[in-house]
Design a protein around this motif. Sequence first.
Motif, PDB file in Angstrom:
ATOM      1  N   ALA A 148     111.962   3.689 -23.860  1.00 18.76           N
ATOM      2  CA  ALA A 148     113.335   4.035 -24.238  1.00 18.76           C
ATOM      3  C   ALA A 148     114.071   4.686 -23.076  1.00 18.76           C
ATOM      4  CB  ALA A 148     113.327   4.956 -25.459  1.00 18.76           C
ATOM      5  N   MET A 149     113.392   5.571 -22.340  1.00 19.29           N
ATOM      6  CA  MET A 149     114.049   6.236 -21.223  1.00 19.29           C
ATOM      7  C   MET A 149     114.404   5.259 -20.103  1.00 19.29           C
ATOM      8  SD  MET A 149     112.287  10.036 -20.900  1.00 19.29           S
ATOM      9  CE  MET A 149     110.579   9.501 -20.836  1.00 19.29           C
ATOM     10  N   ALA A 172     114.121  10.739 -10.593  1.00 19.29           N
ATOM     11  CA  ALA A 172     115.425  11.390 -10.735  1.00 19.29           C
ATOM     12  C   ALA A 172     116.117  10.955 -12.021  1.00 19.29           C
ATOM     13  CB  ALA A 172     116.293  11.077  -9.529  1.00 19.29           C
ATOM     14  N   ASP A 173     116.024   9.665 -12.354  1.00 20.11           N
ATOM     15  CA  ASP A 173     116.631   9.185 -13.604  1.00 20.11           C
ATOM     16  C   ASP A 173     115.945   9.816 -14.815  1.00 20.11           C
ATOM     17  OD1 ASP A 173     118.463   7.612 -12.294  1.00 20.11           O
ATOM     18  OD2 ASP A 173     117.380   5.723 -12.607  1.00 20.11           O
ATOM     19  N   LEU A 174     114.626   9.889 -14.773  1.00 17.04           N
ATOM     20  CA  LEU A 174     113.887  10.484 -15.887  1.00 17.04           C
ATOM     21  C   LEU A 174     114.225  11.962 -16.040  1.00 17.04           C
ATOM     22  CD1 LEU A 174     110.434   8.786 -15.262  1.00 17.04           C
ATOM     23  CD2 LEU A 174     111.995   8.315 -17.161  1.00 17.04           C
ATOM     24  N   GLN A 190     119.022  16.212 -20.593  1.00 16.08           N
ATOM     25  CA  GLN A 190     119.946  16.016 -21.715  1.00 16.08           C
ATOM     26  C   GLN A 190     119.243  16.138 -23.061  1.00 16.08           C
ATOM     27  OE1 GLN A 190     123.109  15.812 -21.425  1.00 16.08           O
ATOM     28  NE2 GLN A 190     123.705  14.786 -19.539  1.00 16.08           N
ATOM     29  N   ALA A 191     117.991  15.685 -23.118  1.00 14.89           N
ATOM     30  CA  ALA A 191     117.253  15.666 -24.385  1.00 14.89           C
ATOM     31  C   ALA A 191     116.467  16.941 -24.648  1.00 14.89           C
ATOM     32  CB  ALA A 191     116.308  14.461 -24.409  1.00 14.89           C
ATOM     33  N   GLY A 192     116.450  17.860 -23.694  1.00 17.23           N
ATOM     34  CA  GLY A 192     115.702  19.099 -23.889  1.00 17.23           C
ATOM     35  C   GLY A 192     114.201  18.917 -23.874  1.00 17.23           C
ATOM     36  N   MET A 193     113.723  17.916 -23.139  1.00 12.44           N
ATOM     37  CA  MET A 193     112.281  17.684 -23.020  1.00 12.44           C
ATOM     38  C   MET A 193     111.746  18.597 -21.923  1.00 12.44           C
ATOM     39  SD  MET A 193     112.094  13.542 -23.305  1.00 12.44           S
ATOM     40  CE  MET A 193     112.349  12.701 -24.869  1.00 12.44           C
ATOM     41  N   ILE A 194     111.455  19.859 -22.270  1.00 16.34           N
ATOM     42  CA  ILE A 194     111.149  20.887 -21.295  1.00 16.34           C
ATOM     43  C   ILE A 194     109.781  21.493 -21.585  1.00 16.34           C
ATOM     44  CG2 ILE A 194     111.951  23.018 -20.224  1.00 16.34           C
ATOM     45  CD1 ILE A 194     114.705  22.506 -21.475  1.00 16.34           C
ATOM     46  N   MET A 195     108.927  21.544 -20.573  1.00 12.55           N
ATOM     47  CA  MET A 195     107.665  22.247 -20.709  1.00 12.55           C
ATOM     48  C   MET A 195     107.932  23.760 -20.750  1.00 12.55           C
ATOM     49  SD  MET A 195     104.393  22.331 -18.133  1.00 12.55           S
ATOM     50  CE  MET A 195     103.976  20.609 -18.401  1.00 12.55           C
ATOM     51  N   PRO A 196     107.382  24.489 -21.723  1.00 11.15           N
ATOM     52  CA  PRO A 196     107.603  25.937 -21.791  1.00 11.15           C
ATOM     53  C   PRO A 196     107.198  26.643 -20.503  1.00 11.15           C
ATOM     54  CG  PRO A 196     106.618  25.138 -23.818  1.00 11.15           C
ATOM     55  CD  PRO A 196     106.598  23.991 -22.855  1.00 11.15           C
TER      56      PRO A 196
END
Length: 380
Positions: free
Chosen positions: A106-107, A255-257, A263-269
């Motif tokens: 999807a990405m 860079a695209d990923l 934008q999607a908040g896919m963040i490692m704590p």
Amino acid sequence: MNPNTLAARLPVFTWDRIAPLREKAEFHPNGPVDLSMGTPVDPVPDVIRAALAAASDAPGYPATWGTPRLRTAAAGWLAREHGVFVSPDDVLPVVGTKEFIAWLPAMLGLGPGDVMLQPALAYPTYDIGARLAGATAVAGDLGPDLSLGPDLSLGPDLGRVRLVWLNSPSNPTGRVLTAAEMRAAVEWARGHGVVLASDECYLTLGWEAAPVSVLHPDVCGGSAQGLLAVHSLSKRSNLAGYRAGFVTGDPALVADLLAIRKQAGMIMPGPVQAAMTAALEDEGHAVAQRERYRRRRSVLRDAFVSAGWRIDHSEAGLYLWITHPAHDCWSAAELLAAQGGILVAPGELYGSAGSRHVRVALTATDERISVAAERLTELD
């Protein structure tokens, strides 16, 4: 919009399919031995837990890109242990590699009409990623002497391929692709303008072969163009519960990923980033864990061979890929569960080519591994 539309694209969850086998294994009077999932059972090393605790006062948002120290640690580990040279700027932490694998199609913008190639025997999440994107997954291997060969034999679908997955060492088979086989896949992908992603989560666990990264100069020719390599600390450092991994490769793709994940908040704590940094900077704990798996592999391998089973591939990774002379994958798994209280994964879960095999994980304690080996001597 029907809220069930997306869920309807998905098959029954893999581990739900073996629930009846689990129930039978649990009836064993001395308890089950679970060798089905590759779930670490050994303690998280102290050096990692200390780093997590020290970073636990983390009230602010962490960086999607990860800290500079984390990215430098990942690049340093690749260079030191695998002969792979990437810039820290081209490292992107991910919230466990399963999440990344599931959402990569999807990405990358795959959708209806697009084709994703995955190994003929494959971790189910590759297929799930294609389904989530609305694309089509095609099972088959790239490279010389593999099932599809370099021309893929896809006919009119050939031009629709947008993404290719490699997985070496393989889950489930433990097979290791040679540098020449991987190079052939890279050359094909580049020749057709296709992104090639390499799932290298078991790269550190070579037993009878020396796994190589797709980003090694012998494979990629010193260029990461069109390539992504995915790495996990779940097995190397017992961090499955931390959800710690990273992707690296083509700077433009990374860079695209990164832009999408911001934008999607896919963040490692943040605390997990600190723990992952400590894990990548320390090799001692990884060497010790590898030795544990080596011992367990030796015990199980000898026990299954002595009991009349055949082991195929299995030269690397956390699994034995085995067959019974008189049973298909489901009846062999039934035999182990019902008579031995041993739970394994039927090979058909990983593709139709696995219909004769079962996958046996090395991820149980020394005590449970010894129990499984003893029970194998008592099977009919």
